[in-house]
Design a protein around this motif. Sequence first.
Motif, mmCIF file in Angstrom:
data_model
loop_
_atom_site.group_PDB
_atom_site.id
_atom_site.type_symbol
_atom_site.label_atom_id
_atom_site.label_comp_id
_atom_site.label_asym_id
_atom_site.label_seq_id
_atom_site.Cartn_x
_atom_site.Cartn_y
_atom_site.Cartn_z
ATOM 1 N N LYS A 91 -12.629 5.251 0.300
ATOM 2 C CA LYS A 91 -12.342 4.439 -0.889
ATOM 3 C C LYS A 91 -12.126 5.288 -2.137
ATOM 4 O O LYS A 91 -11.484 4.841 -3.085
ATOM 5 C CB LYS A 91 -13.512 3.481 -1.161
ATOM 6 C CG LYS A 91 -13.613 2.308 -0.215
ATOM 7 C CD LYS A 91 -12.568 1.294 -0.487
ATOM 8 C CE LYS A 91 -13.026 -0.066 -0.847
ATOM 9 N NZ LYS A 91 -11.900 -1.002 -1.023
ATOM 10 N N ALA A 130 -9.342 9.251 -0.368
ATOM 11 C CA ALA A 130 -8.077 9.245 0.384
ATOM 12 C C ALA A 130 -6.979 8.649 -0.498
ATOM 13 O O ALA A 130 -7.172 7.598 -1.106
ATOM 14 C CB ALA A 130 -8.245 8.440 1.670
ATOM 15 N N PRO A 131 -5.838 9.338 -0.618
ATOM 16 C CA PRO A 131 -4.812 8.917 -1.577
ATOM 17 C C PRO A 131 -3.980 7.716 -1.131
ATOM 18 O O PRO A 131 -2.851 7.836 -0.677
ATOM 19 C CB PRO A 131 -3.950 10.172 -1.744
ATOM 20 C CG PRO A 131 -4.096 10.908 -0.446
ATOM 21 C CD PRO A 131 -5.490 10.613 0.047
ATOM 22 N N PHE A 132 -4.599 6.536 -1.289
ATOM 23 C CA PHE A 132 -3.916 5.255 -1.094
ATOM 24 C C PHE A 132 -3.979 4.492 -2.406
ATOM 25 O O PHE A 132 -4.973 4.601 -3.142
ATOM 26 C CB PHE A 132 -4.654 4.391 -0.055
ATOM 27 C CG PHE A 132 -4.643 4.918 1.351
ATOM 28 C CD1 PHE A 132 -3.562 4.714 2.188
ATOM 29 C CD2 PHE A 132 -5.746 5.592 1.852
ATOM 30 C CE1 PHE A 132 -3.579 5.172 3.497
ATOM 31 C CE2 PHE A 132 -5.768 6.054 3.154
ATOM 32 C CZ PHE A 132 -4.676 5.845 3.980
ATOM 33 N N TRP A 133 -2.945 3.699 -2.685
ATOM 34 C CA TRP A 133 -2.946 2.854 -3.895
ATOM 35 C C TRP A 133 -2.416 1.486 -3.520
ATOM 36 O O TRP A 133 -1.369 1.358 -2.882
ATOM 37 C CB TRP A 133 -2.084 3.463 -4.998
ATOM 38 C CG TRP A 133 -2.545 4.830 -5.361
ATOM 39 C CD1 TRP A 133 -3.538 5.149 -6.235
ATOM 40 C CD2 TRP A 133 -2.067 6.073 -4.822
ATOM 41 N NE1 TRP A 133 -3.699 6.514 -6.278
ATOM 42 C CE2 TRP A 133 -2.816 7.098 -5.426
ATOM 43 C CE3 TRP A 133 -1.086 6.411 -3.883
ATOM 44 C CZ2 TRP A 133 -2.607 8.444 -5.122
ATOM 45 C CZ3 TRP A 133 -0.874 7.739 -3.583
ATOM 46 C CH2 TRP A 133 -1.631 8.744 -4.200
ATOM 47 N N LYS A 134 -3.144 0.443 -3.991
ATOM 48 C CA LYS A 134 -2.760 -0.938 -3.700
ATOM 49 C C LYS A 134 -2.034 -1.552 -4.891
ATOM 50 O O LYS A 134 -2.488 -1.415 -6.029
ATOM 51 C CB LYS A 134 -4.005 -1.787 -3.430
ATOM 52 C CG LYS A 134 -4.674 -1.514 -2.111
ATOM 53 C CD LYS A 134 -5.916 -2.384 -1.993
ATOM 54 C CE LYS A 134 -6.640 -2.096 -0.697
ATOM 55 N NZ LYS A 134 -8.097 -2.212 -0.871
ATOM 56 N N LEU A 140 0.841 -1.198 0.000
ATOM 57 C CA LEU A 140 0.000 0.000 0.000
ATOM 58 C C LEU A 140 0.873 1.244 0.000
ATOM 59 O O LEU A 140 1.662 1.469 0.917
ATOM 60 C CB LEU A 140 -0.896 0.005 1.235
ATOM 61 C CG LEU A 140 -2.314 -0.479 0.956
ATOM 62 C CD1 LEU A 140 -2.913 -1.134 2.153
ATOM 63 C CD2 LEU A 140 -3.166 0.684 0.494
ATOM 64 N N GLU A 141 0.725 2.046 -1.058
ATOM 65 C CA GLU A 141 1.438 3.322 -1.155
ATOM 66 C C GLU A 141 0.456 4.431 -0.772
ATOM 67 O O GLU A 141 -0.754 4.292 -0.955
ATOM 68 C CB GLU A 141 1.914 3.510 -2.602
ATOM 69 C CG GLU A 141 2.647 4.819 -2.860
ATOM 70 C CD GLU A 141 3.210 4.895 -4.291
ATOM 71 O OE1 GLU A 141 3.514 3.837 -4.881
ATOM 72 O OE2 GLU A 141 3.333 6.020 -4.800
ATOM 73 N N HIS A 142 0.976 5.549 -0.264
ATOM 74 C CA HIS A 142 0.086 6.683 0.023
ATOM 75 C C HIS A 142 0.827 7.993 -0.191
ATOM 76 O O HIS A 142 2.004 7.988 -0.557
ATOM 77 C CB HIS A 142 -0.503 6.580 1.432
ATOM 78 C CG HIS A 142 0.439 6.962 2.537
ATOM 79 N ND1 HIS A 142 0.165 7.974 3.424
ATOM 80 C CD2 HIS A 142 1.652 6.478 2.888
ATOM 81 C CE1 HIS A 142 1.172 8.085 4.280
ATOM 82 N NE2 HIS A 142 2.085 7.190 3.980
ATOM 83 N N TYR A 143 0.130 9.068 -0.005
ATOM 84 C CA TYR A 143 0.667 10.421 -0.199
ATOM 85 C C TYR A 143 0.771 11.060 1.180
ATOM 86 O O TYR A 143 -0.207 11.627 1.669
ATOM 87 C CB TYR A 143 -0.293 11.192 -1.112
ATOM 88 C CG TYR A 143 0.025 12.632 -1.439
ATOM 89 C CD1 TYR A 143 1.123 13.313 -0.924
ATOM 90 C CD2 TYR A 143 -0.815 13.327 -2.298
ATOM 91 C CE1 TYR A 143 1.377 14.635 -1.255
ATOM 92 C CE2 TYR A 143 -0.577 14.654 -2.636
ATOM 93 C CZ TYR A 143 0.527 15.294 -2.092
ATOM 94 O OH TYR A 143 0.764 16.613 -2.413
#
Lengths: 150, 84
Positions: free
Chosen positions: A118, A121-125, A51-54
């Motif tokens: 979902k 929010a700046p999350f990327w899987k 999980l990446e985020h900002y």
Amino acid sequence: MATVRVQEADFDVGRELESLTHGRTDVGALASFTGLVRASSEGAAVNAMTLEHYPGMTERALEDICREAHGRWDLIDTLVIHRVGALRPGDRIVLVGVSSAHRGEAFAACEFIMDYLKTRAPFWKREDTPSGSRWVEARESDEQAARGWE
Amino acid sequence: MVTILFFASLRERVGTSREQLPLATANATVSTLIESLRARDGAWAEAFAPGQAWRVAVNQRMADLATPLRPGDEVAFFPPVTGG
């Protein structure tokens, strides 16, 4: 009012929810949602996930979402914990907890917070599958769920 | 100068996570910035081609093509989010 945490470490659901009610006698309802990593996705096995985020914007976005929930419903407290980094099937990803005097507000706000998380929010899987690693595609059904609150 | 950040699959497509760029015009917007990024080589033109799904935030708030840019702003480009 609202507690937001983004962290690599796992969390203890019982302890986190207990913190929303400890020492209080005005809470009549406590709703929660826990999201976990599934071992399959879009027909493929998932061995692991990253999980990446900002950093910075993530916390701000989650705080904005909680603030909006407090504006829409009569809530006592909100809690969002979201993990980042390397995760495996069965691991917890996210916890949302909402306390209020009555269940209607708590149920609705908990679902609202997840639907907005979902899509805002700046999350990327990124999933590791037997055929390689791939970024998870956003789903139209998630956008529709979020639009349902507008 | 503005700071530009790229995340997730978009970061991989353009091959960088962060850069600083001077604003080309006094009336810069996200739209004018996109035009200058599109004018670069193939990977950039492709990543920001019409129809590609990307999102933009300015100073860590969701923004759009018309959002004005000022020196010192932090602009972030990323794919639609997939958390939760």
